[in-house]
Design a protein around this motif. Structure first.
Motif, PDB file in Angstrom:
ATOM      1  N   ILE A 242       0.853  -1.195   0.000  1.00  0.00           N
ATOM      2  CA  ILE A 242       0.000   0.000   0.000  1.00  0.00           C
ATOM      3  C   ILE A 242       0.888   1.244   0.000  1.00  0.00           C
ATOM      4  CG2 ILE A 242      -1.745   1.326   1.249  1.00  0.00           C
ATOM      5  CD1 ILE A 242      -2.933  -1.225   0.306  1.00  0.00           C
ATOM      6  N   ASP A 243       0.620   2.178  -0.916  1.00  0.00           N
ATOM      7  CA  ASP A 243       1.358   3.436  -0.994  1.00  0.00           C
ATOM      8  C   ASP A 243       0.601   4.513  -0.235  1.00  0.00           C
ATOM      9  OD1 ASP A 243       2.742   5.734  -1.669  1.00  0.00           O
ATOM     10  OD2 ASP A 243       1.895   5.848  -3.704  1.00  0.00           O
ATOM     11  N   ALA A 244       1.084   4.850   0.969  1.00  0.00           N
ATOM     12  CA  ALA A 244       0.454   5.931   1.741  1.00  0.00           C
ATOM     13  C   ALA A 244       1.015   7.289   1.364  1.00  0.00           C
ATOM     14  CB  ALA A 244       0.642   5.682   3.236  1.00  0.00           C
ATOM     15  N   GLY A 245       2.046   7.316   0.527  1.00  0.00           N
ATOM     16  CA  GLY A 245       2.599   8.587   0.078  1.00  0.00           C
ATOM     17  C   GLY A 245       1.594   9.432  -0.680  1.00  0.00           C
ATOM     18  N   ARG A 246       0.527   8.817  -1.149  1.00  0.00           N
ATOM     19  CA  ARG A 246      -0.530   9.547  -1.851  1.00  0.00           C
ATOM     20  C   ARG A 246      -1.150  10.625  -0.968  1.00  0.00           C
ATOM     21  NH1 ARG A 246      -4.413   4.895  -3.284  1.00  0.00           N
ATOM     22  NH2 ARG A 246      -3.277   3.818  -1.641  1.00  0.00           N
ATOM     23  N   ILE A 247      -1.073  10.444   0.345  1.00  0.00           N
ATOM     24  CA  ILE A 247      -1.604  11.462   1.258  1.00  0.00           C
ATOM     25  C   ILE A 247      -0.782  12.736   1.145  1.00  0.00           C
ATOM     26  CG2 ILE A 247      -1.940  12.040   3.699  1.00  0.00           C
ATOM     27  CD1 ILE A 247      -2.503   9.034   4.174  1.00  0.00           C
ATOM     28  N   ALA A 248       0.552  12.595   1.062  1.00  0.00           N
ATOM     29  CA  ALA A 248       1.432  13.765   1.010  1.00  0.00           C
ATOM     30  C   ALA A 248       1.291  14.543  -0.284  1.00  0.00           C
ATOM     31  CB  ALA A 248       2.886  13.333   1.197  1.00  0.00           C
ATOM     32  N   THR A 249       0.879  13.890  -1.357  1.00  0.00           N
ATOM     33  CA  THR A 249       0.743  14.568  -2.643  1.00  0.00           C
ATOM     34  C   THR A 249      -0.698  14.928  -2.956  1.00  0.00           C
ATOM     35  OG1 THR A 249       0.706  12.396  -3.735  1.00  0.00           O
ATOM     36  CG2 THR A 249       2.820  13.535  -3.614  1.00  0.00           C
ATOM     37  N   GLY A 250      -1.585  14.739  -2.006  1.00  0.00           N
ATOM     38  CA  GLY A 250      -2.965  15.154  -2.180  1.00  0.00           C
ATOM     39  C   GLY A 250      -3.810  14.248  -3.035  1.00  0.00           C
ATOM     40  N   ARG A 251      -3.309  13.046  -3.356  1.00  0.00           N
ATOM     41  CA  ARG A 251      -4.076  12.128  -4.199  1.00  0.00           C
ATOM     42  C   ARG A 251      -4.992  11.225  -3.393  1.00  0.00           C
ATOM     43  NH1 ARG A 251      -0.839   8.534  -6.702  1.00  0.00           N
ATOM     44  NH2 ARG A 251       0.976   9.040  -5.414  1.00  0.00           N
ATOM     45  N   ALA A 252      -4.875  11.278  -2.080  1.00  0.00           N
ATOM     46  CA  ALA A 252      -5.765  10.511  -1.204  1.00  0.00           C
ATOM     47  C   ALA A 252      -5.782  11.189   0.153  1.00  0.00           C
ATOM     48  CB  ALA A 252      -5.307   9.058  -1.084  1.00  0.00           C
ATOM     49  N   THR A 253      -6.849  10.953   0.903  1.00  0.00           N
ATOM     50  CA  THR A 253      -6.932  11.479   2.259  1.00  0.00           C
ATOM     51  C   THR A 253      -6.596  10.374   3.254  1.00  0.00           C
ATOM     52  OG1 THR A 253      -9.266  10.889   2.536  1.00  0.00           O
ATOM     53  CG2 THR A 253      -8.772  13.040   1.525  1.00  0.00           C
ATOM     54  N   ILE A 254      -6.345  10.782   4.488  1.00  0.00           N
ATOM     55  CA  ILE A 254      -6.098   9.799   5.546  1.00  0.00           C
ATOM     56  C   ILE A 254      -7.311   8.887   5.702  1.00  0.00           C
ATOM     57  CG2 ILE A 254      -5.823   9.551   8.048  1.00  0.00           C
ATOM     58  CD1 ILE A 254      -4.086  12.117   7.939  1.00  0.00           C
ATOM     59  N   GLU A 255      -8.489   9.450   5.631  1.00  0.00           N
ATOM     60  CA  GLU A 255      -9.711   8.648   5.752  1.00  0.00           C
ATOM     61  C   GLU A 255      -9.805   7.614   4.632  1.00  0.00           C
ATOM     62  OE1 GLU A 255     -14.594   9.253   5.781  1.00  0.00           O
ATOM     63  OE2 GLU A 255     -13.255  10.989   5.780  1.00  0.00           O
ATOM     64  N   GLU A 256      -9.522   8.035   3.396  1.00  0.00           N
ATOM     65  CA  GLU A 256      -9.597   7.103   2.259  1.00  0.00           C
ATOM     66  C   GLU A 256      -8.584   5.979   2.405  1.00  0.00           C
ATOM     67  OE1 GLU A 256     -11.119  10.293  -1.152  1.00  0.00           O
ATOM     68  OE2 GLU A 256      -8.977   9.921  -0.850  1.00  0.00           O
ATOM     69  N   LEU A 257      -7.356   6.322   2.805  1.00  0.00           N
ATOM     70  CA  LEU A 257      -6.328   5.280   3.000  1.00  0.00           C
ATOM     71  C   LEU A 257      -6.684   4.372   4.172  1.00  0.00           C
ATOM     72  CD1 LEU A 257      -3.515   4.542   1.701  1.00  0.00           C
ATOM     73  CD2 LEU A 257      -4.599   6.607   0.845  1.00  0.00           C
ATOM     74  N   GLY A 258      -7.295   4.940   5.207  1.00  0.00           N
ATOM     75  CA  GLY A 258      -7.707   4.122   6.346  1.00  0.00           C
ATOM     76  C   GLY A 258      -8.718   3.068   5.948  1.00  0.00           C
ATOM     77  N   TRP A 259      -9.725   3.466   5.174  1.00  0.00           N
ATOM     78  CA  TRP A 259     -10.712   2.492   4.699  1.00  0.00           C
ATOM     79  C   TRP A 259     -10.076   1.482   3.740  1.00  0.00           C
ATOM     80  CZ3 TRP A 259     -15.217   1.045   6.439  1.00  0.00           C
ATOM     81  CH2 TRP A 259     -15.982   1.903   7.218  1.00  0.00           C
ATOM     82  N   GLU A 260      -9.154   1.936   2.899  1.00  0.00           N
ATOM     83  CA  GLU A 260      -8.475   1.006   1.984  1.00  0.00           C
ATOM     84  C   GLU A 260      -7.709  -0.056   2.766  1.00  0.00           C
ATOM     85  OE1 GLU A 260      -4.906   1.140  -1.374  1.00  0.00           O
ATOM     86  OE2 GLU A 260      -6.152   2.926  -1.075  1.00  0.00           O
ATOM     87  N   LEU A 261      -7.010   0.376   3.806  1.00  0.00           N
ATOM     88  CA  LEU A 261      -6.288  -0.570   4.654  1.00  0.00           C
ATOM     89  C   LEU A 261      -7.250  -1.530   5.342  1.00  0.00           C
ATOM     90  CD1 LEU A 261      -3.609   1.771   6.258  1.00  0.00           C
ATOM     91  CD2 LEU A 261      -3.108  -0.360   5.042  1.00  0.00           C
ATOM     92  N   PHE A 262      -8.327  -1.015   5.882  1.00  0.00           N
ATOM     93  CA  PHE A 262      -9.317  -1.833   6.582  1.00  0.00           C
ATOM     94  C   PHE A 262      -9.796  -2.978   5.684  1.00  0.00           C
ATOM     95  CE2 PHE A 262     -13.853  -2.585   7.593  1.00  0.00           C
ATOM     96  CZ  PHE A 262     -13.759  -2.969   8.923  1.00  0.00           C
ATOM     97  N   HIS A 263     -10.184  -2.674   4.456  1.00  0.00           N
ATOM     98  CA  HIS A 263     -10.669  -3.708   3.536  1.00  0.00           C
ATOM     99  C   HIS A 263      -9.527  -4.636   3.107  1.00  0.00           C
ATOM    100  CE1 HIS A 263     -14.763  -2.301   3.226  1.00  0.00           C
ATOM    101  NE2 HIS A 263     -14.355  -1.074   2.978  1.00  0.00           N
ATOM    102  N   PHE A 264      -8.330  -4.074   2.941  1.00  0.00           N
ATOM    103  CA  PHE A 264      -7.182  -4.901   2.556  1.00  0.00           C
ATOM    104  C   PHE A 264      -6.851  -5.894   3.659  1.00  0.00           C
ATOM    105  CE2 PHE A 264      -2.655  -5.727   1.621  1.00  0.00           C
ATOM    106  CZ  PHE A 264      -2.734  -6.005   0.262  1.00  0.00           C
ATOM    107  N   TYR A 265      -6.899  -5.447   4.927  1.00  0.00           N
ATOM    108  CA  TYR A 265      -6.675  -6.361   6.051  1.00  0.00           C
ATOM    109  C   TYR A 265      -7.627  -7.557   5.977  1.00  0.00           C
ATOM    110  CZ  TYR A 265      -4.238  -2.488   8.535  1.00  0.00           C
ATOM    111  OH  TYR A 265      -3.405  -1.470   8.918  1.00  0.00           O
TER     112      TYR A 265
END
Length: 517
Positions: free
Chosen positions: A464-487
């Motif tokens: 999972i690339d969380a660097g997308r948060i730093a470049t504005g391509r994803a939010t913390i909330e969006e990555l959190g849900w992505e991780l949740f489903h990936f888990y």
């Protein structure tokens, strides 16, 4: 978090309104004379992930990041300068006798219902995310023989049992030449014992011993232990063999096949997400760890807790300087005092070795923009999310209850992973900024990068690339849900992590603070 998102302009992140530094986002850093959109001009080259001052900071002035003081200037630092480690005096660690105890307990969030995964139910009520035959040892002397046996088991037996995922040797360097009755010897002993009880081993672990070692098999398995099936032969002593090496291998393989037959009968069942036991860890951290990956893990942690799961975070030296932010979140004063107890134990442990928590930060951490352990700690604890802390485990203890648990471990990747496995973890997530091929044989490891550049360089190691948060391509909330489903997908076996696919794993590494004789 304030972020300038334009890819063709200088970009920086400021995390808190009190911060007097920002973090440079641009992959190659920014040169001297760079003007940021807010008018800030750099007076020198600033590398990616490093700090640049927003104001003139006098000698003795505070450097503030995350809204907290991470150091004091040893010399005047002009606005637009690169803040470097040797310019700072590190604050003293928070005293343990005046911490806030359970003063700001977060309210429970609304439950998340209906989320499940496909897992293997165990007789003791736990659930495995994998179906593995574990073969543990009582002493390092048997490792060579066991490694040979495991290779043959995998080559000759495992193909006959397609519903068994793997055969894992739980080898370690403990067991003899150790002060087995020393004050802190209980830590490695209970770690070895609890590794055999990990939910992913299905209660079918075997024990291989030499026979004359100090750590005897009875200390690893107990007749009244409901988490391990002792109704079938479970122990083999090499010194009992009368026909040498060949007999040892044959008898180990015979015992293994008995267990493989039972494990092969198991099938995945739909179970509530509440049966997940997630362990979280950092490794090769950088200044983006507390901006991208760890906040996303924290959001996903809150989601799992709302679904009734158990989530563990660890690494004593990486929470020590931010411990006041954790004791205040403890669900009651007893839990808060247990946090203090573990901090105090580790302070004294380090002092015996004439070291302190500042020994934690690595050259890679500093190259990645982390000036000291205070800054690293503030970024590390973000993994714990915003929920109340419900319990504390000492090193090597097995989990009890549910909720958000602090599992006290050293920060060493290998030791921390081993102790979380002993605590009962059935899924692991690992954030990294500098990069590491870390993996575990007993549980899937989800690898999350703090920077997109790392994910692009290591596309077959980073999940999972969380660097997308730093470049504005994803939010913390969006990555959190992505991780949740990936888990949940990884726990169900629907997806394999890259570490699993490549069969990358580190050795079991016990924490043994007791003397070696």
């Amino acid at each position: 978090m304030q972020l300038i998102e334009h890819a063709d302009s200088p970009r920086s992140i400021r995390l808190h309104e009190r911060d007097n530094v920002v973090i440079v986002v641009n992959d190659q850093g920014v040169p001297a004379g760079t003007e940021f959109p807010d008018g800030l001009v750099t007076v020198e080259f600033i590398p990616q992930s490093h700090k640049v001052t927003l104001e003139d900071i006098p000698q003795g002035g505070q450097i503030i990041r995350y809204g907290q003081t991470i150091g004091y200037a040893l010399q005047p630092i002009p606005r637009g300068s690169w803040v470097q480690e040797d310019q700072l005096r590190m604050p003293t660690a928070p005293p343990l006798d005046s911490l806030p105890l359970s003063t700001e307990v977060p309210e429970a969030q609304a439950p998340l219902e209906g989320f499940t995964f496909e897992g293997y139910r165990n007789a003791d009520g736990t659930v495995g995310t994998r179906n593995i035959l574990g073969i543990t040892t009582t002493v390092q002397c048997v490792t060579g023989v066991l490694d040979h046996a495991v290779k043959r088991i995998k080559d000759e037996l495992l193909p006959k049992y397609p519903h068994v995922d793997d055969v894992v040797a739980l080898t370690h360097s403990y067991g003899c030449g150790v002060a087995i009755t020393a004050t802190d010897a209980y830590i490695p002993i209970r770690t070895v014992r609890n590794l055999a009880r990990n939910p992913n081993l299905g209660g079918e672990a075997l024990v291989i011993s030499l026979g004359c070692e100090k750590l005897q098999a009875g200390q690893v398995m107990h007749d009244n232990d409901s988490s391990v099936d002792l109704s079938e032969p479970w122990l083999y002593r090499l010194q009992d063999a009368s026909h040498g090496f060949t007999e040892m291998i044959e008898q180990i393989m015979e015992l293994a096949e008995t267990r493989l037959k039972k494990l092969d009968l198991r099938r995945r069942e739909t179970v509530p997400a509440a049966q997940l036991i997630l362990g979280m860890q950092c490794g090769g951290s950088d200044a983006f760890s507390g901006i991208t990956a760890n906040p996303a893990l924290g959001y996903a942690s809150d989601l799992l807790l709302r679904a009734g799961a158990t989530v563990m975070f660890s690494e004593v030296t990486e929470v020590r300087d931010a411990i006041y932010l954790l004791t205040s979140r403890a669900e009651n004063q007893e839990v808060a005092r247990e946090l203090v107890r573990e901090m105090d134990w580790y302070d004294r442990y380090l002092a015996k070795g004439e070291a302190d928590r500042s020994a934690n930060t690595t050259p890679g951490n500093k190259k990645g923009g982390l000036s000291n352990i205070v800054e690293k700690s503030l970024g590390s604890i973000v993994k714990s999310g915003s929920s109340a802390i419900n319990g504390v485990l000492g090193p090597g203890e097995r989990f009890k209850g549910k909720g958000l648990i602090f599992c006290a471990t050293p920060a060493s990747d290998f030791v921390c992973g081993t102790l979380q496995l002993a605590a009962g973890m059935n899924l692991h997530v690992f954030t990294t900024g500098r990069g590491t091929p870390y993996g575990l044989a007993m549980a899937p490891v989800v690898k999350v990068s703090t920077r997109t550049e790392l994910a692009q360089r290591w596309p077959d190691l980073i999940d999972i690339d969380a660097g997308r948060i730093a470049t504005g391509r994803a939010t913390i909330e969006e990555l959190g849900w992505e991780l949740f489903h990936f888990y949940l997908d990884v726990a169900s076996g629907k997806k394999q992590t890259w570490a699993e696919q490549h069969k990358l794993h580190n050795d079991i590494t016990l924490f043994n603070p007791a003397p070696i004789t």
